[in-house]
Design a protein around this motif. Structure first.
Motif, PDB file in Angstrom:
ATOM      1  N   GLY A   1       0.885  -1.167   0.105  1.00  0.00           N
ATOM      2  CA  GLY A   1      -0.052   0.209  -0.214  1.00  0.00           C
ATOM      3  C   GLY A   1       0.703   1.404  -0.089  1.00  0.00           C
ATOM      4  N   ARG A   2       0.184   2.232  -0.693  1.00  0.00           N
ATOM      5  CA  ARG A   2       0.915   3.403  -0.676  1.00  0.00           C
ATOM      6  C   ARG A   2       0.078   4.754  -0.109  1.00  0.00           C
ATOM      7  NH1 ARG A   2       2.535   5.670  -6.556  1.00  0.00           N
ATOM      8  NH2 ARG A   2       2.795   7.493  -5.413  1.00  0.00           N
ATOM      9  N   GLU A   3       0.451   5.553   0.613  1.00  0.00           N
ATOM     10  CA  GLU A   3      -0.489   6.640   1.134  1.00  0.00           C
ATOM     11  C   GLU A   3      -1.665   6.193   1.864  1.00  0.00           C
ATOM     12  OE1 GLU A   3       2.193   7.561  -2.055  1.00  0.00           O
ATOM     13  OE2 GLU A   3       0.203   7.161  -2.637  1.00  0.00           O
ATOM     14  N   ALA A   4      -2.764   6.356   1.408  1.00  0.00           N
ATOM     15  CA  ALA A   4      -3.998   5.839   2.093  1.00  0.00           C
ATOM     16  C   ALA A   4      -4.105   4.415   2.165  1.00  0.00           C
ATOM     17  CB  ALA A   4      -5.359   6.428   1.221  1.00  0.00           C
ATOM     18  N   GLY A   5      -3.492   3.716   1.201  1.00  0.00           N
ATOM     19  CA  GLY A   5      -3.521   2.371   0.990  1.00  0.00           C
ATOM     20  C   GLY A   5      -2.613   1.849   2.061  1.00  0.00           C
ATOM     21  N   ALA A   6      -1.656   2.470   2.480  1.00  0.00           N
ATOM     22  CA  ALA A   6      -0.585   2.009   3.502  1.00  0.00           C
ATOM     23  C   ALA A   6      -1.194   2.293   4.697  1.00  0.00           C
ATOM     24  CB  ALA A   6       0.806   3.005   3.295  1.00  0.00           C
ATOM     25  N   GLN A   7      -2.025   3.291   5.026  1.00  0.00           N
ATOM     26  CA  GLN A   7      -2.605   3.600   6.331  1.00  0.00           C
ATOM     27  C   GLN A   7      -3.763   2.680   6.596  1.00  0.00           C
ATOM     28  OE1 GLN A   7      -4.011   7.606   5.998  1.00  0.00           O
ATOM     29  NE2 GLN A   7      -2.015   8.198   5.202  1.00  0.00           N
ATOM     30  N   ARG A   8      -4.270   2.132   5.605  1.00  0.00           N
ATOM     31  CA  ARG A   8      -5.310   0.832   5.706  1.00  0.00           C
ATOM     32  C   ARG A   8      -4.701  -0.381   6.152  1.00  0.00           C
ATOM     33  NH1 ARG A   8      -9.166   2.472   0.505  1.00  0.00           N
ATOM     34  NH2 ARG A   8     -10.485   4.235   1.619  1.00  0.00           N
ATOM     35  N   LEU A   9      -3.452  -0.684   5.565  1.00  0.00           N
ATOM     36  CA  LEU A   9      -2.748  -1.930   5.731  1.00  0.00           C
ATOM     37  C   LEU A   9      -2.507  -1.807   7.082  1.00  0.00           C
ATOM     38  CD1 LEU A   9      -0.980  -2.619   2.500  1.00  0.00           C
ATOM     39  CD2 LEU A   9      -3.209  -3.814   3.430  1.00  0.00           C
TER      40      LEU A   9
END
Length: 402
Positions: A254-262
């Motif tokens: 994940g990157r940015e918002a995706g990283a935060q969700r992971l």
């Protein structure tokens, strides 16, 4: 640009070859049969920038002993010469395929993946999805086309042009998240992508570099990676990793918002990842498909095709309702290296009889190989413009047999 290309008298005829078939634009053509339903021919073309030389393999898919398939080295992020790919997979002939991530000079220290821009399907199995249009490595796309455009052959044994979009999700007890990448070298901003054993061992860092509109933009500083095995989270990391992924294992990046969700995932949490490619124009499943971009549809060139930049090119043409396919590669020998513009390629494919045509990677990648009757291996029929075969991530193979 000229309204029509001039095809000159066939050049470099194969010894003993018979004159067969209809010649495009009135040219005298020399052709040899490689196998029932498969022929090879070569001829000169006079383009606006000068003469070039074409090599063409014609495939009759009405012969059910002949098929087209994806040539690739066993991993998405890997490369090999077309001749090696063809011999390893037992192909009778083949050409290079999609545009690919060949260098990462704009991201110092980041490994180039060698992965293609567009989707890829082999033996009905989805290998990868398309990168965002703004991240593609190839030249500017013609208006109305995208990295999701594909050329493929369905299970009905017919070739066609289509558009394939990733459809997938990540399910956890807390809810469902969209999957926006699959085995691709660039993820959309704020996204989560999945990587499987099909990816290979190359670093996954490149997937978090660039933006949706600028492939040279810096790599994201907000990334996270989660490893899922047996339907549960087994590991996590603050940065994308490298190394082969075991079968049955999925790595979520994940990157940015995706990283935060992971980051909300925890070890042992049940996770189910689903993915697939949805075709826009056909309900027939694809046995193979690869990316590039269309240049001819319904017998008409696409609007806005470049008519100024000439180069050595590779293209595929479709005729007879998808039952006949032309694989074309231009010669990269110095006397022919000026090549054709994309607009001229569209005209050339139409002159061959194509109703639809598709451009593949060109320049130093352009390679056509074919195996002569009785030979044990293929030979390179054109002269690669780099004076040697360039390793490529995929191509189209012609297979003959029961």
């Amino acid at each position: 640009m000229r309204s029509a290309l001039t095809f000159l008298t066939a050049f470099g005829a194969l010894a003993g070859a018979a004159l067969v078939g209809a010649a495009p634009a009135g040219a005298v053509q020399s052709s040899t049969r490689l196998a029932p339903g498969v022929t090879y021919r070569q001829f000169d073309i006079q383009g606006a920038k000068g003469p070039t030389h074409a090599h063409v393999v014609t495939v009759d898919l009405r012969n059910h002993h002949v098929r087209l398939g994806l040539l690739y080295p066993g991993a998405v992020a890997a490369r090999a010469p077309v001749s090696q790919l063809a011999d390893t997979q037992g192909a009778l002939a083949g050409v290079n395929g999609d545009f690919f991530n060949i260098t990462e000079t704009q991201h110092p220290g980041v490994e180039a993946t060698g992965s293609t821009d567009g989707p890829a399907v082999a033996h009905g199995h989805v290998l990868k999805a398309a990168v965002p249009d703004g991240q593609r490595f190839g030249p500017a796309l013609p208006p109305g086309t995208s990295t999701r455009d594909v050329l493929g052959v369905g299970t009905d044994h017919r070739a066609r042009l289509d558009n394939m979009t990733l459809s997938g999700s990540i399910r956890t007890p807390a809810g469902r998240l969209p999957l926006r990448g699959f085995n691709q070298y660039a993820l959309p901003e704020g996204a989560i992508g999945a990587f499987t054993s099909d990816w290979g061992s190359v670093s996954r860092v490149r997937a978090t570099c660039g933006t949706d509109s600028d492939r040279a933009a810096p790599c994201s500083t907000d990334t996270y990676e989660v490893t899922v095995r047996g339907g549960r989270v087994v590991a996590a990391s603050d940065s994308p990793g490298t190394g082969a992924i075991a079968k049955g294992t999925t790595v979520l990046v994940g990157r940015e918002a995706g990283a935060q969700r992971l980051r909300k995932f925890f070890k042992g949490e049940p996770v189910k990842v689903t993915h697939g490619l949805v075709a826009a124009h056909s309900r027939i499943p694809y046995s193979f498909a690869l990316g590039g971009y269309p240049v001819l549809k319904g017998g008409k060139p696409l609007g806005g095709l470049d008519d100024a930049t000439a180069a050595v090119r590779t293209a595929v043409g479709i005729a007879d309702g998808g039952r006949r396919v032309f694989l074309l590669a231009l010669d990269g020998a110095p006397e022919y290296r000026k090549g054709l513009t994309i607009a001229e390629v569209a005209a050339a494919m139409r002159s061959l009889g194509s109703v639809d045509a598709f451009s593949l990677d060109g320049g130093g990648s352009t390679t056509l190989v074919a195996r002569a009757p009785g030979a044990s291996s293929v030979t390179v029929r054109n002269h690669p413009s780099g004076d040697a075969e360039r390793p490529v991530p995929n191509g189209i193979g012609v297979f003959s047999g029961s």
